[in-house]
Motif scaffolding. Structure first.
Motif, PDB file in Angstrom:
ATOM      1  N   LEU A   1      19.322 -27.884 -15.674  1.00 39.39           N
ATOM      2  CA  LEU A   1      19.386 -26.994 -16.913  1.00 39.39           C
ATOM      3  C   LEU A   1      20.296 -26.047 -16.603  1.00 39.39           C
ATOM      4  N   GLU A   2      20.684 -25.486 -15.435  1.00 46.47           N
ATOM      5  CA  GLU A   2      21.636 -24.340 -15.470  1.00 46.47           C
ATOM      6  C   GLU A   2      22.996 -24.713 -15.789  1.00 46.47           C
TER       7      GLU A   2
ATOM      8  N   SER B   1      23.574 -27.118 -18.149  1.00 41.75           N
ATOM      9  CA  SER B   1      23.582 -27.386 -19.641  1.00 41.75           C
ATOM     10  C   SER B   1      23.501 -26.044 -20.159  1.00 41.75           C
ATOM     11  N   MET B   2      22.956 -24.971 -19.480  1.00 40.06           N
ATOM     12  CA  MET B   2      22.978 -23.450 -20.200  1.00 40.06           C
ATOM     13  C   MET B   2      24.377 -22.802 -19.902  1.00 40.06           C
TER      14      MET B   2
ATOM     15  N   TYR C   1      17.209 -19.688 -26.102  1.00 42.04           N
ATOM     16  CA  TYR C   1      17.181 -20.925 -25.669  1.00 42.04           C
ATOM     17  C   TYR C   1      17.069 -21.049 -23.968  1.00 42.04           C
ATOM     18  N   ARG C   2      17.232 -20.032 -23.262  1.00 42.76           N
ATOM     19  CA  ARG C   2      16.812 -20.038 -21.834  1.00 42.76           C
ATOM     20  C   ARG C   2      15.296 -19.947 -21.753  1.00 42.76           C
TER      21      ARG C   2
ATOM     22  N   ILE D   1      13.023 -20.990 -24.199  1.00 44.45           N
ATOM     23  CA  ILE D   1      12.465 -22.250 -24.636  1.00 44.45           C
ATOM     24  C   ILE D   1      12.735 -23.311 -23.555  1.00 44.45           C
ATOM     25  N   ARG D   2      13.776 -23.598 -22.622  1.00 44.16           N
ATOM     26  CA  ARG D   2      14.066 -24.603 -21.997  1.00 44.16           C
ATOM     27  C   ARG D   2      13.162 -24.123 -20.474  1.00 44.16           C
ATOM     28  N   SER D   3      13.051 -23.139 -20.382  1.00 42.34           N
ATOM     29  CA  SER D   3      12.207 -22.718 -19.173  1.00 42.34           C
ATOM     30  C   SER D   3      10.686 -22.942 -19.264  1.00 42.34           C
TER      31      SER D   3
ATOM     32  N   TYR E   1       9.164 -25.135 -21.918  1.00 44.14           N
ATOM     33  CA  TYR E   1       8.821 -26.373 -22.437  1.00 44.14           C
ATOM     34  C   TYR E   1       9.522 -27.476 -21.661  1.00 44.14           C
TER      35      TYR E   1
ATOM     36  N   ASN F   1      11.560 -30.821 -20.691  1.00 43.06           N
ATOM     37  CA  ASN F   1      12.660 -31.728 -21.273  1.00 43.06           C
ATOM     38  C   ASN F   1      12.036 -33.080 -21.069  1.00 43.06           C
TER      39      ASN F   1
END
Length: 144
Positions: free
Chosen positions: A47-48, A50-51, A64-65, A67-69, A71, A73
């Protein structure tokens, strides 16, 4: 005469099972998450990384950070679990303690207004929202 032999065999089987279990657990402790994912044919994404393609100066970066943490994927499970149904309907935290049929109905209606296929929403998502409502309606949490 037979009893000592049966007891001896039972004790031997228990000892060998315990020994194998301990050895397997020790090997499991040395596995990394990447190794476990590889053994289960799961492709991990970082994830890092992609961020990192996103600019930190972007005003949406923190959103976005978050949301990604928050929920996962990953795809939906089949059959749907209560945990996934709660996640789909956005019921979390203290809401879980107070979940009732009215709360489920309200969240369901709100999501269906946004995702209804007649309003150009996704048919797949609307089916999953319907399934989440059905799972929670039959759940012990609601029918206590």
């Amino acid at each position: 005469m037979v009893l000592p032999i049966v007891v001896g065999l039972g004790a031997t089987i228990i000892a060998l099972t315990a020994k194998a279990t301990i050895a397997a657990y020790r090997q499991y402790l040395h596995l990394t998450p990447v190794m476990i994912a590889t053994l289960n044919n799961i492709k991990l994404i970082n994830l890092e990384s992609s961020m990192s393609s996103m600019n930190k100066a972007d005003p949406r970066y923190e959103h976005y950070r978050y949301i990604r943490s928050k929920y996962p994927n990953r795809g939906f499970t089949d059959p749907m679990t209560e945990q996934e149904a709660l996640l789909i309907l956005g019921i979390e935290g203290d809401d879980i303690l107070n979940v009732n049929k009215k709360m489920i109905r309200d969240r369901y209606r709100k999501l269906m207004i946004l995702n209804h296929p007649d309003k150009l929403g996704s048919l797949y998502l609307s089916q999953r929202i319907n399934e989440a409502k059905d799972v929670l309606d039959k759940s012990y949490m609601v029918n206590k």
